[in-house]
Design a protein around this motif. Structure first.
Motif, PDB file in Angstrom:
ATOM      1  N   GLN A 262      22.562  48.344 -20.088  1.00  0.00           N
ATOM      2  CA  GLN A 262      21.237  48.852 -19.452  1.00  0.00           C
ATOM      3  C   GLN A 262      21.247  50.398 -19.562  1.00  0.00           C
ATOM      4  O   GLN A 262      22.451  50.914 -19.590  1.00  0.00           O
ATOM      5  CB  GLN A 262      21.383  48.340 -17.831  1.00  0.00           C
ATOM      6  CG  GLN A 262      20.033  48.781 -17.141  1.00  0.00           C
ATOM      7  CD  GLN A 262      19.979  48.306 -15.955  1.00  0.00           C
ATOM      8  OE1 GLN A 262      21.018  47.530 -15.372  1.00  0.00           O
ATOM      9  NE2 GLN A 262      18.954  48.812 -14.912  1.00  0.00           N
ATOM     10  N   ILE A 263      19.988  50.712 -19.896  1.00  0.00           N
ATOM     11  CA  ILE A 263      19.852  52.227 -20.062  1.00  0.00           C
ATOM     12  C   ILE A 263      19.028  52.682 -18.732  1.00  0.00           C
ATOM     13  O   ILE A 263      17.901  52.221 -18.372  1.00  0.00           O
ATOM     14  CB  ILE A 263      18.908  52.532 -21.261  1.00  0.00           C
ATOM     15  CG1 ILE A 263      19.702  52.112 -22.448  1.00  0.00           C
ATOM     16  CG2 ILE A 263      18.648  54.310 -21.436  1.00  0.00           C
ATOM     17  CD1 ILE A 263      21.091  52.788 -22.716  1.00  0.00           C
ATOM     18  N   ASN A 264      19.752  53.947 -18.254  1.00  0.00           N
ATOM     19  CA  ASN A 264      19.020  54.511 -17.187  1.00  0.00           C
ATOM     20  C   ASN A 264      18.003  55.706 -17.627  1.00  0.00           C
ATOM     21  O   ASN A 264      18.720  56.446 -18.365  1.00  0.00           O
ATOM     22  CB  ASN A 264      19.896  55.142 -16.173  1.00  0.00           C
ATOM     23  CG  ASN A 264      20.834  54.432 -15.480  1.00  0.00           C
ATOM     24  OD1 ASN A 264      20.502  53.218 -14.941  1.00  0.00           O
ATOM     25  ND2 ASN A 264      22.123  54.420 -15.612  1.00  0.00           N
ATOM     26  N   LEU A 265      16.787  55.508 -17.378  1.00  0.00           N
ATOM     27  CA  LEU A 265      15.618  56.417 -17.811  1.00  0.00           C
ATOM     28  C   LEU A 265      15.290  57.269 -16.725  1.00  0.00           C
ATOM     29  O   LEU A 265      15.359  57.038 -15.650  1.00  0.00           O
ATOM     30  CB  LEU A 265      14.626  55.536 -18.330  1.00  0.00           C
ATOM     31  CG  LEU A 265      14.697  54.421 -19.371  1.00  0.00           C
ATOM     32  CD1 LEU A 265      13.332  53.443 -19.556  1.00  0.00           C
ATOM     33  CD2 LEU A 265      15.348  55.092 -20.578  1.00  0.00           C
ATOM     34  N   LEU A 352      25.044  60.793 -22.117  1.00  0.00           N
ATOM     35  CA  LEU A 352      23.906  61.180 -22.239  1.00  0.00           C
ATOM     36  C   LEU A 352      23.537  61.156 -20.767  1.00  0.00           C
ATOM     37  O   LEU A 352      23.223  60.159 -20.013  1.00  0.00           O
ATOM     38  CB  LEU A 352      23.066  60.045 -23.131  1.00  0.00           C
ATOM     39  CG  LEU A 352      21.558  60.471 -23.147  1.00  0.00           C
ATOM     40  CD1 LEU A 352      21.392  61.789 -23.690  1.00  0.00           C
ATOM     41  CD2 LEU A 352      20.613  59.297 -23.600  1.00  0.00           C
ATOM     42  N   GLY A 353      23.057  62.522 -20.224  1.00  0.00           N
ATOM     43  CA  GLY A 353      22.583  62.506 -18.723  1.00  0.00           C
ATOM     44  C   GLY A 353      21.196  61.656 -18.614  1.00  0.00           C
ATOM     45  O   GLY A 353      20.116  61.683 -19.725  1.00  0.00           O
ATOM     46  N   ARG A 354      21.139  61.031 -17.412  1.00  0.00           N
ATOM     47  CA  ARG A 354      19.863  60.531 -17.157  1.00  0.00           C
ATOM     48  C   ARG A 354      18.547  61.351 -17.457  1.00  0.00           C
ATOM     49  O   ARG A 354      17.525  60.842 -18.012  1.00  0.00           O
ATOM     50  CB  ARG A 354      19.679  59.689 -15.770  1.00  0.00           C
ATOM     51  CG  ARG A 354      18.704  59.285 -15.539  1.00  0.00           C
ATOM     52  CD  ARG A 354      18.462  58.520 -14.119  1.00  0.00           C
ATOM     53  NE  ARG A 354      17.263  57.868 -13.794  1.00  0.00           N
ATOM     54  CZ  ARG A 354      16.957  57.084 -12.694  1.00  0.00           C
ATOM     55  NH1 ARG A 354      18.227  56.786 -11.773  1.00  0.00           N
ATOM     56  NH2 ARG A 354      15.929  56.374 -12.513  1.00  0.00           N
ATOM     57  N   ALA A 355      18.528  62.471 -16.978  1.00  0.00           N
ATOM     58  CA  ALA A 355      17.626  63.340 -17.287  1.00  0.00           C
ATOM     59  C   ALA A 355      17.376  63.832 -18.632  1.00  0.00           C
ATOM     60  O   ALA A 355      16.311  64.377 -19.025  1.00  0.00           O
ATOM     61  CB  ALA A 355      18.070  64.918 -16.456  1.00  0.00           C
TER      62      ALA A 355
END
Length: 364
Positions: A262-265, A352-355
């Motif tokens: 899952q990718i946090n966007l 990779l930071g969510r931001a």
């Protein structure tokens, strides 16, 4: 030279097209340029940017569409009646004339009085920091000096619009970087509406208020340098502006995913579908150990270093993710990064930071 802030004019391009047989060099392009704006037409060779510039200058006749300067249609006007300054890729200076005679040439064509010509030439040479060079021959000048003389000749008659076709392509990298800043400073002083063509993305990012990106004759996106770099609309733009790797995404019951992960966007996921890609800028990825991860919203990817390259100001890594995709990571040349520099074959974790997550469409 007078300050052009009160005389800079807007440009409007509407449904402009140029075809050469079956080849659509410019295909129904529309956009507006604000008065005093520095806009760059950017794209690979054959994308239509120079053809568009030549249509604005009047050297190429469009098959269809409109070009308006301050509301006035100019498509049917010859070049010499458009009051547009032009800096050509090869500068087009006259080698048999002195510097002063080259700069004075457009004024003589306009039958400006001799005394005024001399005054204007002296002022514009001072403006481009070549005061006292009027008597020199063109062959006595360096590449950077010739570029400034071409610019001086283009602005000496105080045109409404300044066009530049690959103005820095003939210069070496160090001089090109310097001249980008010099041209931008001159633009800020004159506030002349400027339209420049380049295939060099760094040049476009450095000099422009906005950038219009072209591909195969079509306009892909018009935006500020920051917006274009941070929020490109397609894979083509993301790959052409800066460096990027891309991972395919899909949606399932958990949300947006890359493979089983899952990718946090950071952005709204409503438009994310099977045609969407996760854009990975090399400088936004970090090589970390699991203990360094404190924000559980960050996205983590396991992989193995394929190559590690020292590039002076930065370190570049090619990493193969566990799913078989290759991505690139760029780290600043700092002592702590040098000490911990992983080598080819080492297993690593990328953060990779969510931001910093960005989604682009695959098409374009």
């Amino acid at each position: 030279m007078t300050n052009s802030s009160t005389t800079a004019l807007p440009v409007s391009i509407q449904s402009l097209s140029k075809h050469y047989g079956a080849v659509r060099a410019v295909d129904s392009v529309s956009f507006d340029i604000d008065a005093g704006e520095f806009l760059t037409l950017l794209g690979p060779s054959g994308s239509g940017k120079t053809t568009l510039l030549m249509m604005i200058a009047g050297f190429t006749r469009p098959n269809a569409g409109s070009i308006r300067i301050d509301g006035q249609e100019i498509v049917h006007l010859p070049p010499h009646k458009r009051n547009i300054g032009m800096v050509f890729q090869n500068y087009a200076l006259f080698p048999h004339m002195t510097v002063g005679e080259n700069v004075a040439y457009p004024l003589r064509l306009r039958k400006i009085p001799r005394a005024e010509i001399e005054d204007r030439v002296n002022r514009v040479l001072d403006l481009v920091r070549l005061a006292g060079y009027g008597a020199r021959r063109i062959t006595e000048l360096s590449g950077g000096q010739r570029q400034r003389i071409a610019l001086a000749r283009a602005i000496v008659f105080e045109p409404r619009i300044l066009l530049m076709d690959e103005p820095l392509s003939a210069l070496d990298k160090q001089l090109r970087d310097t001249m980008q800043i010099e041209i931008r400073k001159l633009h800020d002083r004159l506030r002349m509406t400027t339209i420049s063509v380049t295939h060099d993305q760094r040049e476009a990012l450095t000099m422009s208020d906005r950038i219009a990106v072209f591909s195969k004759g079509r306009l892909e996106q018009v935006a500020s340098p920051v917006e274009l770099y941070e929020r490109p609309e397609s894979r083509f733009i993301a790959g052409f502006i800066g460096e990027s790797s891309f991972l395919p995404l899909h949606r399932d019951a958990r949300g947006i995913c890359f493979g089983d992960q899952q990718i946090n966007l950071a952005q709204d996921a409503d438009g994310v579908d099977g045609d969407s890609l996760l854009m990975l800028r090399p400088e936004r990825l970090r090589i970390v150990s699991p203990g360094d991860v404190t924000n559980m919203d960050d996205n983590l990817f396991d992989g193995q270093v394929v190559t590690a390259a020292f590039q002076g100001e930065s370190l570049l890594y090619e990493v193969m993710l566990s799913g078989g995709q290759k991505v690139f990571v760029r780290a600043a040349n700092r002592s702590e990064n040098l000490r911990a520099m992983p080598q080819a074959g080492e297993k690593v974790t990328l953060r990779l930071g969510r931001a910093d997550t960005r989604i682009v469409r695959a098409g374009g």
